[in-house]
Design a protein around this motif. Structure first.
Motif, short mmCIF file in Angstrom:
data_model
loop_
_atom_site.label_atom_id
_atom_site.label_comp_id
_atom_site.label_asym_id
_atom_site.label_seq_id
_atom_site.Cartn_x
_atom_site.Cartn_y
_atom_site.Cartn_z
N THR A 340 0.82 -1.20 0.00
CA THR A 340 0.00 0.00 0.00
C THR A 340 0.86 1.25 0.00
N LYS A 341 2.17 1.04 -0.11
CA LYS A 341 3.08 2.18 -0.10
C LYS A 341 2.86 3.03 -1.35
N PRO A 342 2.67 4.33 -1.18
CA PRO A 342 2.48 5.15 -2.37
C PRO A 342 3.72 5.13 -3.25
N ALA C 12 10.45 -10.21 7.96
CA ALA C 12 9.02 -9.93 8.05
C ALA C 12 8.79 -8.71 8.93
N TYR C 13 7.83 -7.90 8.56
CA TYR C 13 7.35 -6.83 9.45
C TYR C 13 6.01 -7.30 9.99
N GLY C 14 5.94 -7.60 11.27
CA GLY C 14 4.71 -8.15 11.82
C GLY C 14 4.40 -9.48 11.16
N ARG C 17 5.47 -11.09 5.41
CA ARG C 17 6.80 -11.48 4.98
C ARG C 17 7.20 -10.61 3.81
N VAL C 18 8.21 -9.80 3.99
CA VAL C 18 8.62 -8.88 2.93
C VAL C 18 9.73 -9.49 2.08
N ILE C 19 10.67 -10.16 2.73
CA ILE C 19 11.74 -10.86 2.00
C ILE C 19 11.52 -12.36 2.20
N PRO C 37 11.22 -2.94 -8.54
CA PRO C 37 10.25 -1.85 -8.43
C PRO C 37 10.12 -1.35 -6.99
N ASN C 38 9.49 -0.22 -6.84
CA ASN C 38 9.27 0.36 -5.50
C ASN C 38 8.52 -0.60 -4.60
N GLY C 39 8.98 -0.67 -3.39
CA GLY C 39 8.24 -1.43 -2.39
C GLY C 39 8.41 -2.93 -2.48
N HIS C 40 9.37 -3.40 -3.26
CA HIS C 40 9.53 -4.85 -3.35
C HIS C 40 10.59 -5.37 -2.40
N GLY C 41 11.17 -4.50 -1.56
CA GLY C 41 12.02 -5.00 -0.48
C GLY C 41 13.50 -4.76 -0.62
N LYS C 42 13.90 -3.86 -1.52
CA LYS C 42 15.34 -3.63 -1.71
C LYS C 42 15.96 -3.04 -0.45
N THR C 43 15.33 -1.99 0.07
CA THR C 43 15.85 -1.37 1.28
C THR C 43 15.87 -2.37 2.43
N THR C 44 14.83 -3.18 2.50
CA THR C 44 14.75 -4.15 3.59
C THR C 44 15.93 -5.12 3.54
N VAL C 45 16.34 -5.52 2.34
CA VAL C 45 17.49 -6.42 2.23
C VAL C 45 18.73 -5.75 2.84
N PRO C 84 22.36 4.80 3.83
CA PRO C 84 20.94 4.47 3.77
C PRO C 84 20.15 5.33 2.78
N GLN C 85 18.98 4.82 2.44
CA GLN C 85 18.07 5.59 1.59
C GLN C 85 17.65 6.85 2.35
N GLY C 86 17.61 7.97 1.66
CA GLY C 86 17.22 9.22 2.30
C GLY C 86 18.31 9.81 3.17
N ASP C 161 22.05 2.80 -0.96
CA ASP C 161 20.62 2.61 -1.23
C ASP C 161 20.08 3.79 -2.05
N GLU C 162 19.80 3.54 -3.31
CA GLU C 162 19.27 4.54 -4.23
C GLU C 162 20.02 5.88 -4.16
N PRO C 163 21.28 5.87 -4.56
CA PRO C 163 22.04 7.12 -4.50
C PRO C 163 21.52 8.18 -5.47
N1 ATP Z 1 9.25 -0.66 9.30
C1 ATP Z 1 8.34 -1.22 8.48
N2 ATP Z 1 7.18 -1.69 8.98
C2 ATP Z 1 6.25 -2.28 8.18
N3 ATP Z 1 6.40 -2.43 6.87
C3 ATP Z 1 7.53 -1.98 6.31
C4 ATP Z 1 8.56 -1.36 7.09
N4 ATP Z 1 9.57 -1.01 6.26
C5 ATP Z 1 9.19 -1.41 5.03
N5 ATP Z 1 7.98 -1.99 5.06
C6 ATP Z 1 7.26 -2.56 3.92
O1 ATP Z 1 8.07 -3.52 3.31
C7 ATP Z 1 7.94 -3.47 1.90
C8 ATP Z 1 9.31 -3.32 1.27
O2 ATP Z 1 9.83 -2.06 1.61
P1 ATP Z 1 11.27 -1.55 1.15
O3 ATP Z 1 11.49 -0.21 1.74
O4 ATP Z 1 12.26 -2.59 1.42
O5 ATP Z 1 11.05 -1.42 -0.42
P2 ATP Z 1 12.01 -0.80 -1.51
O6 ATP Z 1 12.14 -1.86 -2.54
O7 ATP Z 1 13.24 -0.28 -0.90
O8 ATP Z 1 11.12 0.38 -2.09
P3 ATP Z 1 11.60 1.80 -2.65
O9 ATP Z 1 12.14 1.58 -4.01
O10 ATP Z 1 10.33 2.58 -2.68
O11 ATP Z 1 12.61 2.35 -1.71
C9 ATP Z 1 7.01 -2.31 1.60
O12 ATP Z 1 5.74 -2.84 1.34
C10 ATP Z 1 7.01 -1.51 2.86
O13 ATP Z 1 5.78 -0.87 3.06
#
Ligand code: ATP
Ligand code: MG
Lengths: 343, 292, 236
Positions: A340-342, C12-14, C17-19, C37-45, C84-86, C161-163
């Motif tokens: 749901t992330k924008p 996993a967040y809660g 499972r993100v990765i 793509p955005n939100g697929h978990g790159k930052t999380t890795v 880090p990103q940002g 992360d996304e320089p």
């Molecule tokens: N602290 C958190 N709590 C809950 N969910 C999270 C948290 N951090 C990230 N997420 C969720 O995990 C998923 C992956 O997020 P992540 O930031 O890893 O994506 P990303 O690939 O880096 O995206 P972007 O390209 O937009 O930076 C997203 O759906 C995000 O909403």
């Protein structure tokens, strides 16, 4: 939807109510009935505070101050104007709502910890102003009486009329009054928790961005819960005044605030039944530990710290976790939609 | 003129006392987002330990003060290890640690009550006598309090701005994640902050009790005042807290002179409520800066 | 010689499972890219690698030494540097103090002066802005401080992360020139990038993240010459 949580909670409430209705028929002991009456009062205060603290997420410590407003307003309306007590109690509850709205307007724009400290300070100001006021407002036979009763407070402002009605059994009347008050307050809690307001807060907690985008105004909803719950808090204070026939600055006591906070924390912050479980448990423990009463404070401190550290969701939360383990979880929030992330 | 000097002396003393305990609270909030409600208990602990060290153990005053500070920092460390660390990063940390420290404070005060009794006692760590400034008596005790407080502020400021530890503390307060990515062991930093804050609270407790005596719950009002100072300065703002402490101390001295002691606290609280409604983020704005 | 080895990583967040079990290897001196793509978990890795996010399962090894679920400070000390990103600068500190925080660990601190000089040579703009407070910097300057802070730490592998996030095309080019120069000088680099095309002709190796799993790995050239990969995973 036969097994909807609302229906389940209402049924539980009514069954408990019916059981408690029968108690005076089974035991005539005055001691038991008055203890239960006091339990009803603190249970109401705890359940309403839980709405504010656990459901609406307002970190208010003004609960005992609002309780005291209800008690003082009742006493003053009856003492100075000569109102009948039931009328004074209702008016006092409305006064409490008014006061809570003023406090709410002042505090709710602030962030959590600021709200806690500010509401604590407001309660303290009220207490200091009452206690330090020594100028006589009237001088009845018993001596000088400041406007807010000063350090001694008010007494002899009438009763609920059960002494004329039931004679020496007047305390049974108080028992039923308290029971009805608790039933009403608990039904109100159920309505809030499962109703649109509760839903909105759950939405805000699980997905603030989305909820805000849908036009959920956090502060407006918080103000609603703060104001509405103050009605029952004030009424509980009013009933406390009527039951004991005295109102004094001890109503503001920090120790009582902590005792009630402990009830909520032990029972489970934000849960429907936690505050009542906690209130019953703590009052029972307090009563049982009367002999070793100088350990009471240490006990409360230990309970507060221990519960928050070990069981963040309280006793009600343990039960919840247990049933979740068997694959069912009635109060589970809906799973957030994926991604749901924008973008 | 004499009245002004009198007010100045008591205002500066009050401000010094408040500043010492408040910067500890501000550091804790800045780094951990934690309101340490056990502060009142720590103040009392410091006061009683100093008295006990001199009375029962016969230690000289400086050693007694050090013992009190050691006890305070031990208690602060325990609060971190037993309460804060298990819930760090968990859901609702701010609420839970608030309630937990209330409980710990209550226990601390009750234990003191059990050990030392409920009756008020005099603080033994106290200088007698004074010096006449014109028509006004400047008690040595006030001068000692002011000097000690100033020394503490300078030491803490130097630590925060000049030392490696200080930079780590500031980094942790500004951005917890980034600090970890630099290799800062934030848990050890948190522990250090709580121990430092405990020591400062104990010192402040000695100062308070030297003026108004020892009571198990002597910390309640000063703690509320310290929090109010933090709030007015903006939570977590350390230099703002030190400045505000002196401002509030002066204000309190003036109010005491004009309206009398019993109204001072109430009027102060009303003023603070007004300030907060006017500036919800505190007087020094919302930048959370841990630096003196 | 593989420097960083990740196997079966799950985060996993809660309950979410993100990765979902990813494995990848980065060789010494390699320029690797993680795209998706955005939100697929790159930052999380990256957060899981540097210890900021808790790995639920799997292993992370640097030089064969297990680092799974170690504290972030230990992971940094072992040589994994994460920009880090940002940016996540220290807003109240000066540019200089931000950079010096990068060399917080004793080993880096001993070498601080030389590294500072190196960073100022690579990012000359920062030399003029040493005393400016970080919160007042422009977006591009912030990115430079973020990267400079990472360089100060030294380490074995630099994760960015996304320089390019939120920068003007011209500045993006400058940043990637710098990253390429670092790669040429022999540093091991892992870049997270959302724009796969841009990174493809620079990176030695690409890993494509799709919904928390590695969908494809290969060289940048292979990526560019197989449009179906792009269409399948990044086109929609
Ligand atoms: N602290 C958190 N709590 C809950 N969910 C999270 C948290 N951090 C990230 N997420 C969720 O995990 C998923 C992956 O997020 P992540 O930031 O890893 O994506 P990303 O690939 O880096 O995206 P972007 O390209 O937009 O930076 C997203 O759906 C995000 O909403
Ligand atoms: Mg990302």
């Amino acid at each position: 939807m036969i097994r909807s949580p609302v229906r389940r909670d209402v049924v539980i409430a009514l069954v408990l109510f019916l059981l408690m209705l029968a108690v005076p028929l089974l035991t005539g002991t005055r001691y038991v009935l008055t203890q239960l009456t006091v339990f009803f009062i603190w249970a109401v205060v705890a359940s309403q505070w839980n709405l504010v603290l656990g459901v609406a997420g307002i970190f208010s410590l003004a609960q005992m101050a609002l309780f005291a407003v209800g008690a003082y307003a009742t006493a003053m309306l009856a003492y100075y104007i000569g109102l009948m007590l039931p009328a004074a109690m209702l008016l006092a509850a409305l006064v409490t709502v008014g006061v809570s709205l003023v406090i709410g307007f002042a505090c709710l724009r602030l962030k959590g910890p600021y709200v806690a400290l500010l509401t604590l300070a407001i309660g303290q100001v009220m207490y200091l102003l009452v206690v330090n006021d020594t100028a006589c407002f009237t001088t009845p036979a018993s001596g000088c009486l400041p406007l807010f009763g000063g350090a001694r407070g008010f007494s002899r402002f009438g009763d609920l009329g059960f002494r004329d009605l039931l004679g020496s059994k007047w305390y049974v009347g108080h028992y039923y009054t308290g029971l009805v008050l608790l039933l009403a307050a608990q039904l109100f809690c159920i309505a809030i928790i499962h109703g649109p307001l509760g839903l909105a807060f759950r939405g805000l907690r699980d997905n603030p961005g989305l909820a805000l985008a849908r036009g959920v105004s956090r502060m407006r909803y918080q103000l609603w819960v703060f104001g509405l719950s103050a009605f029952f808090t004030g009424l509980a204070g009013a009933f406390h005044a009527a039951h004991f026939g005295v109102v004094g600055p001890t109503a503001f006591a920090f120790a009582m605030l902590l005792f009630i906070l402990a009830m909520i924390v032990v029972g489970g912050l934000g849960t429907t039944w936690g505050p009542l479980i906690g209130a019953a448990l703590l009052m029972w423990a307090d009563e049982g530990l009367r002999e070793v009463s100088d350990w009471r404070e240490i006990g409360i401190g230990l309970v507060l710290a221990g519960c928050v550290i070990l069981f963040p969701k309280g006793l009600a939360g343990i039960r919840l976790r247990f049933s979740q383990g068997r694959g069912q979880r009635p109060d589970a929030p809906p799973a957030p939609p994926p991604h749901t992330k924008p973008v | 003129m004499d009245v002004a000097t009198q007010i100045l002396i008591s205002g500066l003393t009050l401000g010094a006392v408040y500043a010492v305990s408040t910067i500890g609270l501000a550091l804790i909030f800045g780094a951990l987002n934690m309101l340490n409600m056990a502060q009142g208990g720590l103040l009392a602990l410091g006061g009683y330990i100093a008295m006990w060290a001199m009375q029962a153990m016969g230690w000289p005053a400086p050693l007694a003060a050090l013992a009190a500070m050691a006890a305070g920092s031990l208690a602060g460390g325990l609060i971190f290890v037993a309460a804060a660390r298990p819930m760090l990063g968990g859901e609702g940390f701010e609420t839970r640690i608030f309630i937990a420290t209330i409980g710990i404070g209550l226990m601390l005060e009750s234990v003191i009550l059990k050990l030392f009794g409920p009756q008020p006692q005099a603080q033994s760590l106290k200088l007698e006598g004074g010096i006449m400034l014109g028509q006004v008596n400047l008690p040595w005790q006030n001068a000692l309090i002011f000097g000690t407080a100033l020394l503490m502020l300078v030491l803490v400021a130097g630590m925060l701005n000049r030392s490696r530890l200080g930079r780590a503390i500031r980094a942790t307060s500004m951005n917890r994640d980034a600090a970890q990515l630099m290799g800062v062991p934030i848990r050890r930093i948190y522990l250090t902050i709580l121990m430092l804050s405990g020591a400062l609270a104990a010192l402040s407790g000695i100062m308070i009790s030297s003026m108004s005596g020892l009571l198990p719950n002597m910390g309640a009002d000063p703690m509320l005042k310290a929090f109010i100072i933090c709030v007015v300065a903006g939570l977590g703002n350390v230099p703002g807290a030190a400045l505000t402490a002196f401002a509030i101390g002066m204000l309190e001295a003036v109010i005491q002179y004009i309206f009398g002691v019993q109204y001072a606290f109430a009027i102060l609280l009303c003023l603070v409520i007004a300030v907060l409604i006017w500036r919800p983020q505190g007087v020094f704005g919302q930048k959370e800066v841990v630096r003196l | 010689m593989s420097l960083l080895e990740i196997s079966g990583l799950e985060v996993a967040y809660g309950v979410q499972r993100v990765i979902r079990g990813i494995s990848l290897t980065i060789k010494e001196g390699e320029f690797a890219a993680l795209v998706g793509p955005n939100g697929h978990g790159k930052t999380t890795v990256l957060r899981a690698i540097s210890g900021l996010a808790r790995a639920r399962a799997g292993e992370i090894r640097l030089d064969g030494k297990a680092l799974t679920r170690a504290r972030p400070d230990r992971i940094v000390a072992a040589g994994i540097i994460h920009v880090p990103q940002g940016d996540l600068l220290f807003p109240g500190m000066s540019v200089l103090d931000n950079l010096r925080m990068g060399a917080y660990l004793p080993e880096a601190a001993r070498d601080e002066a030389r590294r500072l000089d190196e960073v100022f040579t690579l990012l000359p703009k920062l030399r003029d802005r040493q005393t400016q407070t970080a919160s007042t910097l422009s977006g591009g300057e912030r990115r430079m401080v973020g990267i400079g802070r990472g360089l100060m730490a030294g380490g074995r592998i630099l994760m960015l992360d996304e320089p390019s996030l939120g920068l003007a095309p011209i500045v993006i080019d400058q940043i990637y020139e710098l990253v390429q120069a670092l790669a040429k000088s022999g540093r091991t680099i892992l870049v997270v990038e959302e724009n796969a095309i841009r990174i493809a002709d620079m990176a030695d190796r690409m890993h494509l993240l799709d919904n928390g799993a590695i969908a494809w790995s290969g060289t940048g050239q292979e990526f560019l010459s197989s449009p179906e990969i792009f269409a399948t995973y990044l086109g929609g």
